[in-house]
Design a protein around this motif. Structure first.
Motif, PDB file in Angstrom:
ATOM      1  N   PRO A   1       4.721  39.104 -86.731  1.00 27.83           N
ATOM      2  CA  PRO A   1       4.581  38.992 -88.178  1.00 27.83           C
ATOM      3  C   PRO A   1       5.274  40.124 -88.907  1.00 27.83           C
ATOM      4  O   PRO A   1       5.403  41.225 -88.381  1.00 27.83           O
ATOM      5  N   LYS A   2       5.695  39.785 -90.135  1.00 29.68           N
ATOM      6  CA  LYS A   2       6.312  40.828 -90.961  1.00 29.68           C
ATOM      7  C   LYS A   2       5.304  41.266 -92.017  1.00 29.68           C
ATOM      8  O   LYS A   2       5.640  41.974 -92.939  1.00 29.68           O
ATOM      9  N   PHE A   3       4.060  40.817 -91.899  1.00 27.40           N
ATOM     10  CA  PHE A   3       3.069  41.134 -92.934  1.00 27.40           C
ATOM     11  C   PHE A   3       2.146  42.286 -92.522  1.00 27.40           C
ATOM     12  O   PHE A   3       2.141  42.712 -91.367  1.00 27.40           O
ATOM     13  N   ALA A   4       1.384  42.749 -93.496  1.00 25.27           N
ATOM     14  CA  ALA A   4       0.502  43.895 -93.276  1.00 25.27           C
ATOM     15  C   ALA A   4      -0.717  43.488 -92.432  1.00 25.27           C
ATOM     16  O   ALA A   4      -1.136  42.325 -92.447  1.00 25.27           O
ATOM     17  N   PRO A   5      -1.286  44.463 -91.698  1.00 24.34           N
ATOM     18  CA  PRO A   5      -2.401  44.166 -90.792  1.00 24.34           C
ATOM     19  C   PRO A   5      -3.607  43.513 -91.473  1.00 24.34           C
ATOM     20  O   PRO A   5      -4.349  42.771 -90.828  1.00 24.34           O
TER      21      PRO A   5
ATOM     22  N   THR B   1      -7.484  35.319 -80.911  1.00 23.72           N
ATOM     23  CA  THR B   1      -6.269  35.991 -81.387  1.00 23.72           C
ATOM     24  C   THR B   1      -6.438  37.489 -81.229  1.00 23.72           C
ATOM     25  O   THR B   1      -7.531  38.026 -81.420  1.00 23.72           O
ATOM     26  N   GLU B   2      -5.361  38.149 -80.869  1.00 25.26           N
ATOM     27  CA  GLU B   2      -5.400  39.605 -80.689  1.00 25.26           C
ATOM     28  C   GLU B   2      -4.176  40.227 -81.338  1.00 25.26           C
ATOM     29  O   GLU B   2      -3.141  39.581 -81.486  1.00 25.26           O
ATOM     30  N   LEU B   3      -4.345  41.489 -81.690  1.00 23.32           N
ATOM     31  CA  LEU B   3      -3.346  42.182 -82.488  1.00 23.32           C
ATOM     32  C   LEU B   3      -2.902  43.442 -81.773  1.00 23.32           C
ATOM     33  O   LEU B   3      -3.719  44.147 -81.194  1.00 23.32           O
ATOM     34  N   SER B   4      -1.610  43.701 -81.808  1.00 26.10           N
ATOM     35  CA  SER B   4      -1.142  44.971 -81.268  1.00 26.10           C
ATOM     36  C   SER B   4      -0.389  45.718 -82.366  1.00 26.10           C
ATOM     37  O   SER B   4       0.483  45.163 -83.020  1.00 26.10           O
ATOM     38  N   MET B   5      -0.786  46.962 -82.577  1.00 23.96           N
ATOM     39  CA  MET B   5      -0.189  47.750 -83.658  1.00 23.96           C
ATOM     40  C   MET B   5       0.950  48.613 -83.119  1.00 23.96           C
ATOM     41  O   MET B   5       1.009  48.918 -81.931  1.00 23.96           O
ATOM     42  N   THR B   6       1.840  49.010 -84.013  1.00 24.01           N
ATOM     43  CA  THR B   6       2.904  49.943 -83.616  1.00 24.01           C
ATOM     44  C   THR B   6       2.259  51.289 -83.276  1.00 24.01           C
ATOM     45  O   THR B   6       1.140  51.563 -83.716  1.00 24.01           O
ATOM     46  N   PRO B   7       2.956  52.157 -82.523  1.00 25.01           N
ATOM     47  CA  PRO B   7       2.369  53.448 -82.142  1.00 25.01           C
ATOM     48  C   PRO B   7       1.903  54.261 -83.357  1.00 25.01           C
ATOM     49  O   PRO B   7       0.903  54.971 -83.288  1.00 25.01           O
ATOM     50  N   GLU B   8       2.584  54.110 -84.474  1.00 27.44           N
ATOM     51  CA  GLU B   8       2.168  54.870 -85.675  1.00 27.44           C
ATOM     52  C   GLU B   8       0.929  54.245 -86.309  1.00 27.44           C
ATOM     53  O   GLU B   8       0.379  54.779 -87.285  1.00 27.44           O
TER      54      GLU B   8
ATOM     55  N   ILE C   1       1.999  45.891 -87.795  1.00 28.63           N
ATOM     56  CA  ILE C   1       1.710  45.026 -86.652  1.00 28.63           C
ATOM     57  C   ILE C   1       2.954  44.987 -85.768  1.00 28.63           C
ATOM     58  O   ILE C   1       4.061  44.775 -86.260  1.00 28.63           O
ATOM     59  N   GLN C   2       2.738  45.215 -84.483  1.00 28.99           N
ATOM     60  CA  GLN C   2       3.873  45.100 -83.567  1.00 28.99           C
ATOM     61  C   GLN C   2       4.045  43.621 -83.193  1.00 28.99           C
ATOM     62  O   GLN C   2       5.116  43.068 -83.261  1.00 28.99           O
ATOM     63  N   PHE C   3       2.940  43.006 -82.806  1.00 19.79           N
ATOM     64  CA  PHE C   3       2.933  41.568 -82.543  1.00 19.79           C
ATOM     65  C   PHE C   3       1.495  41.087 -82.517  1.00 19.79           C
ATOM     66  O   PHE C   3       0.565  41.903 -82.472  1.00 19.79           O
ATOM     67  N   MET C   4       1.331  39.774 -82.568  1.00 18.13           N
ATOM     68  CA  MET C   4      -0.004  39.185 -82.382  1.00 18.13           C
ATOM     69  C   MET C   4       0.103  38.115 -81.315  1.00 18.13           C
ATOM     70  O   MET C   4       1.179  37.542 -81.114  1.00 18.13           O
ATOM     71  N   VAL C   5      -1.010  37.837 -80.648  1.00 18.11           N
ATOM     72  CA  VAL C   5      -1.019  36.695 -79.736  1.00 18.11           C
ATOM     73  C   VAL C   5      -2.181  35.787 -80.122  1.00 18.11           C
ATOM     74  O   VAL C   5      -3.248  36.258 -80.517  1.00 18.11           O
ATOM     75  N   ALA C   6      -1.938  34.485 -80.044  1.00 19.19           N
ATOM     76  CA  ALA C   6      -3.009  33.517 -80.286  1.00 19.19           C
ATOM     77  C   ALA C   6      -3.182  32.709 -79.007  1.00 19.19           C
ATOM     78  O   ALA C   6      -2.259  32.005 -78.577  1.00 19.19           O
ATOM     79  N   GLY C   7      -4.336  32.863 -78.390  1.00 21.17           N
ATOM     80  CA  GLY C   7      -4.628  32.167 -77.137  1.00 21.17           C
ATOM     81  C   GLY C   7      -5.513  30.960 -77.418  1.00 21.17           C
ATOM     82  O   GLY C   7      -6.449  31.039 -78.219  1.00 21.17           O
ATOM     83  N   VAL C   8      -5.188  29.845 -76.769  1.00 23.31           N
ATOM     84  CA  VAL C   8      -5.904  28.599 -77.037  1.00 23.31           C
ATOM     85  C   VAL C   8      -6.302  27.942 -75.719  1.00 23.31           C
ATOM     86  O   VAL C   8      -5.484  27.832 -74.807  1.00 23.31           O
ATOM     87  N   GLY C   9      -7.556  27.516 -75.627  1.00 18.03           N
ATOM     88  CA  GLY C   9      -7.999  26.739 -74.465  1.00 18.03           C
ATOM     89  C   GLY C   9      -8.540  25.411 -74.961  1.00 18.03           C
ATOM     90  O   GLY C   9      -9.414  25.390 -75.835  1.00 18.03           O
ATOM     91  N   VAL C  10      -7.992  24.313 -74.466  1.00 12.96           N
ATOM     92  CA  VAL C  10      -8.457  22.981 -74.893  1.00 12.96           C
ATOM     93  C   VAL C  10      -9.010  22.236 -73.679  1.00 12.96           C
ATOM     94  O   VAL C  10      -8.325  22.139 -72.649  1.00 12.96           O
TER      95      VAL C  10
END
Ligand code: ATP
Length: 335
Positions: free
Chosen positions: A144-148, A194-201, A205-214
């Protein structure tokens, strides 16, 4: 990133008529022998491919429920969702795998699919029952390019995409139990983490992951462990028919791309709120909010444009419920 296999399968699938060996070579820039080898491999996997001299090849029938990287890619027409696809027969959990690929720099839309998870996870350290052969487990990476502070909405975005895809494929009315569980006839068919990973600073947001189980092709409730038998169900149990997992996953990724782009346009749920609320389980009826700071009941009135649940309490006060620490239940049961 597609392999020759999925390209050849896609050419055959998208053509009503015979496709000649030469056409396949030209289109994909590979040799006749390479085409012939792939066709043979596909036949061994159970694809019924007719070969007629001077006409070429035709896909007569795909085997029952092929669920493989090639099968999924050959169906997929998205721009970014799932185009970089990893497929594992078995893994611990697709979320950590996806995070690893994201750390290594893999692109927006990278997707990890597993046939089986040995350590499937839910929110707050809960587990997700993940047997082989019957379910769809995948995690998609977004950059994402948006704020946390906008990140929690991705959970709702994912739930909406999955619910709409399920309904398209199965015809079942797929409801959403805020924020992220999908329910059919009052029982849970999907879990999302869903989980979030932040940049070292720690400022972006560095990236997010969305995990789905159906839960897809479980035949009966007995296939679920005792503890969740009352609350869990599968698409097959509810629809009475076998569902192609490759088709379902293709639909989910396609919907996800569309819904995510709509979200990105406004960085709010304004364009998606009506769609989400039309599926919101328990809307305008009683809910019980299981807040670690104290349980309370009220009437659910929908969601805000930033994804909070609006609950009208008995004393007339309206509260906004933030996802994270709480679970919501119906007054008399799970939904
Ligand atoms: P809830 O409101 O259901 O407590 P949650 O969002 O807190 O939802 P999740 O993290 O989404 O829960 O999912 C984990 C929970 O889902 C487990 O504690 C278990 O009760 C239930 N569960 C685990 N595996 C399955 C499954 N395959 N199908 C349906 N439910 C499952």
């Amino acid at each position: 990133m597609k392999t020759d296999r999925s390209d050849i399968l896609a050419c055959l699938r998208n053509s009503e008529d015979y496709v000649s060996g030469q056409q396949l070579c030209d289109r994909l820039g590979v040799s006749r022998t390479a085409v012939w080898k792939v066709i043979n491999q596909l036949k061994e996997e159970g694809y019924q491919i007719e070969s007629v001299s001077r006409k070429g090849y035709r896909l007569v029938e795909s085997p029952g429920d092929v669920y493989s990287r090639s099968e999924i890619l050959s169906r997929l027409h998205t721009k970014w969702a799932g185009q970089n696809l990893h497929f594992f027969e078995e893994t611990g959990s697709t979320n950590p795998d996806a995070k690893r690929f994201a750390e290594e720099g893999e692109p927006h839309g990278t997707t990890v699919v597993a046939e089986r998870q040995t350590a499937g996870r839910g929110r707050r350290g809960r587990s997700w029952e993940s047997p082989a052969g019957k379910s769809v487990y995948f995690t998609i990476v977004v950059r994402p390019k948006f704020a946390p502070d906008k990140a929690s909405m991705i959970t709702l975005v994912t739930a909406l995409a999955v619910a709409e895809a399920i309904q398209e494929v199965t015809g079942l009315q797929a409801g959403i139990k805020w924020p992220n569980d999908i329910v059919v006839n009052g029982k849970k068919v999907v879990g999302i983490l869903t989980e979030l990973s932040m940049t070292p600073e720690m400022n972006e947001i560095q990236f997010m992951v969305a995990g789905v189980g159906v839960n897809v092709n479980h035949e009966s409730a007995e296939e679920f462990p005792e503890e969740i038998r009352e609350t869990a169900t599968s698409l097959k149990i509810e629809s009475g028919r076998h569902i192609s997992r490759a088709e379902l996953l293709e639909r989910i990724l396609t919907r996800f791309e569309e819904v995510y782009e709509e979200f990105e346009r406004t960085l709010s749920l304004s364009g998606l709120k009506a769609r989400y609320e039309s599926r919101l389980a328990g809307k305008d009826s009683g809910v019980r909010v299981l807040d670690p700071a104290g349980e309370y009941t009220g009437i659910s009135r929908g969601i805000t444009e930033t994804g909070e649940l609006i609950v009208e309490r008995e004393n007339g006060e309206t509260v906004l419920v933030y996802a994270g620490e709480v679970s919501v239940r119906g007054l008399y049961g799970y939904v």
